[in-house]
Motif scaffolding. Structure first.
Motif, PDB file in Angstrom:
ATOM      1  N   PHE A 152       1.261  -1.120   0.337  1.00  0.00           N
ATOM      2  CA  PHE A 152       0.050  -0.062   0.199  1.00  0.00           C
ATOM      3  C   PHE A 152       0.670   0.909  -0.298  1.00  0.00           C
ATOM      4  O   PHE A 152       1.997   1.389   0.430  1.00  0.00           O
ATOM      5  N   GLU A 153       0.619   2.362  -0.955  1.00  0.00           N
ATOM      6  CA  GLU A 153       1.086   3.965  -1.234  1.00  0.00           C
ATOM      7  C   GLU A 153       0.824   4.013   0.647  1.00  0.00           C
ATOM      8  O   GLU A 153       1.549   5.278   1.374  1.00  0.00           O
ATOM      9  N   ARG A 154       0.522   4.093   1.547  1.00  0.00           N
ATOM     10  CA  ARG A 154      -0.649   5.032   2.526  1.00  0.00           C
ATOM     11  C   ARG A 154      -0.961   3.941   3.602  1.00  0.00           C
ATOM     12  O   ARG A 154      -1.764   3.352   3.672  1.00  0.00           O
ATOM     13  N   VAL A 155       0.446   4.145   4.782  1.00  0.00           N
ATOM     14  CA  VAL A 155       0.238   3.040   5.733  1.00  0.00           C
ATOM     15  C   VAL A 155       0.325   3.970   7.136  1.00  0.00           C
ATOM     16  O   VAL A 155       1.413   4.951   6.947  1.00  0.00           O
ATOM     17  N   LEU A 156      -1.106   3.806   7.776  1.00  0.00           N
ATOM     18  CA  LEU A 156      -0.632   4.332   9.413  1.00  0.00           C
ATOM     19  C   LEU A 156      -0.851   2.987  10.192  1.00  0.00           C
ATOM     20  O   LEU A 156      -1.882   1.874  10.216  1.00  0.00           O
ATOM     21  N   LEU A 157      -0.049   2.940  11.144  1.00  0.00           N
ATOM     22  CA  LEU A 157       0.208   1.795  11.743  1.00  0.00           C
ATOM     23  C   LEU A 157      -0.299   1.565  13.549  1.00  0.00           C
ATOM     24  O   LEU A 157       0.197   3.151  13.789  1.00  0.00           O
ATOM     25  N   VAL A 158      -1.514   1.436  13.815  1.00  0.00           N
ATOM     26  CA  VAL A 158      -1.493   1.917  15.944  1.00  0.00           C
ATOM     27  C   VAL A 158      -1.510   0.683  16.223  1.00  0.00           C
ATOM     28  O   VAL A 158      -1.408  -1.409  15.993  1.00  0.00           O
ATOM     29  N   ALA A 159      -1.155   0.276  17.547  1.00  0.00           N
ATOM     30  CA  ALA A 159      -1.472  -1.019  18.538  1.00  0.00           C
ATOM     31  C   ALA A 159      -2.875  -0.913  19.425  1.00  0.00           C
ATOM     32  O   ALA A 159      -3.201  -0.133  19.543  1.00  0.00           O
ATOM     33  N   GLN A 160      -2.801  -2.496  19.240  1.00  0.00           N
ATOM     34  CA  GLN A 160      -4.552  -2.287  20.180  1.00  0.00           C
ATOM     35  C   GLN A 160      -3.510  -2.817  21.394  1.00  0.00           C
ATOM     36  O   GLN A 160      -3.760  -3.892  21.306  1.00  0.00           O
ATOM     37  N   THR A 161      -3.761  -2.124  22.302  1.00  0.00           N
ATOM     38  CA  THR A 161      -3.672  -3.161  23.701  1.00  0.00           C
ATOM     39  C   THR A 161      -4.796  -3.245  24.460  1.00  0.00           C
ATOM     40  O   THR A 161      -5.547  -2.558  24.857  1.00  0.00           O
ATOM     41  N   PRO A 162      -4.458  -4.448  25.978  1.00  0.00           N
ATOM     42  CA  PRO A 162      -5.124  -4.623  26.458  1.00  0.00           C
ATOM     43  C   PRO A 162      -5.716  -3.155  27.446  1.00  0.00           C
ATOM     44  O   PRO A 162      -4.442  -3.075  27.563  1.00  0.00           O
ATOM     45  N   PHE A 163      -6.427  -3.617  28.290  1.00  0.00           N
ATOM     46  CA  PHE A 163      -7.328  -2.733  28.825  1.00  0.00           C
ATOM     47  C   PHE A 163      -8.446  -2.991  30.130  1.00  0.00           C
ATOM     48  O   PHE A 163      -9.328  -3.856  29.067  1.00  0.00           O
ATOM     49  N   VAL A 164      -8.033  -3.141  31.510  1.00  0.00           N
ATOM     50  CA  VAL A 164      -9.341  -3.665  32.541  1.00  0.00           C
ATOM     51  C   VAL A 164      -9.164  -2.756  33.302  1.00  0.00           C
ATOM     52  O   VAL A 164      -8.542  -1.620  34.235  1.00  0.00           O
ATOM     53  N   GLY A 165     -10.407  -2.117  33.575  1.00  0.00           N
ATOM     54  CA  GLY A 165     -10.766  -1.225  34.594  1.00  0.00           C
ATOM     55  C   GLY A 165     -12.114  -1.836  35.014  1.00  0.00           C
ATOM     56  O   GLY A 165     -13.308  -2.753  35.763  1.00  0.00           O
ATOM     57  N   TYR A 166     -12.888  -0.996  35.981  1.00  0.00           N
ATOM     58  CA  TYR A 166     -13.877  -1.331  36.818  1.00  0.00           C
ATOM     59  C   TYR A 166     -14.638   0.447  36.467  1.00  0.00           C
ATOM     60  O   TYR A 166     -14.052   1.090  36.138  1.00  0.00           O
TER      61      TYR A 166
END
Length: 204
Positions: A152-166
């Protein structure tokens, strides 16, 4: 509401909530597990139609037999199924599951054409949270990034990180409460990513 056999919640359901503007009114291609709830969540966010391709014939047959929603279609993942420029948005649930990741990304590029957007996820080979099961991706971040950037000519990379809360929720309100997040109890260390996600296209 429509009926679908669902084995699990899709890890990418969180991503769908963040990309609602790309999904609304769009023709969506999903490459992944036909038995989970991603197609349903896409329709809830305004997708016009959803085509789900799965490499596992048993899951395709099970999902199709239990589907009563005409806007969702299930089919086996084949090269011919990735038709040229047929979709506004394509979602790959986990590139690490692909037999040939490079070929799949190339097919996704054809499927979204010149103006579509691809959301390509890859489970992290360093994930330790266990929140999304015990799966660990077989692709490292460097290989994943290289594969998508090469196509792909255009790429944006992100990360999905865990989150636990109340949540502490007022039960007597007449209107939905406005959520507020306080992360004051978090330490300085963060958990590793469960998934890496590339938001990719041919144009800006």
């Amino acid at each position: 509401p429509f009926t679908m056999y669902r084995a699990s919640l899709s890890p990418l359901s969180a991503l769908v909530a963040h990309t609602e503007s790309l999904v609304t009114g769009a023709r969506i291609l999903v490459v992944g597990n036909a038995e989970n709830s991603l197609a349903e969540h896409l329709l809830e966010r305004g997708a016009r139609l959803v085509q789900v391709l799965d490499a596992e014939p048993r899951r395709v047959a099970q999902a199709a037999a239990n589907n009563s929603e005409r806007r969702v279609n299930f089919a086996p993942l084949t090269e011919s199924a990735l038709r040229d420029a047929s979709y506004d948005c394509a979602i790959v649930e986990d590139l690490a599951d692909a037999v040939d990741p490079k070929a799949l990304v190339a097919g996704i590029r054809r499927a979204v054409g010149s103006h579509g957007i691809a959301l390509i996820a890859c489970s992290s080979d360093e994930s330790v949270s266990g929140l999304l099961g015990t799966r660990r991706g077989m692709l490292g971040f460097a290989e994943f990034s290289e594969t998508v950037h090469a196509t792909f000519e255009r790429v944006l990379l992100v990360a999905q990180t865990p989150f636990v809360g109340y949540a502490v929720v007022h039960l007597d309100l007449e209107e939905p409460p406005e959520p507020a997040l306080d992360n004051g109890y978090l330490t300085g260390e963060s958990d590793g990513a469960d998934f890496y996600i590339a938001i990719a296209g041919r144009s800006e």
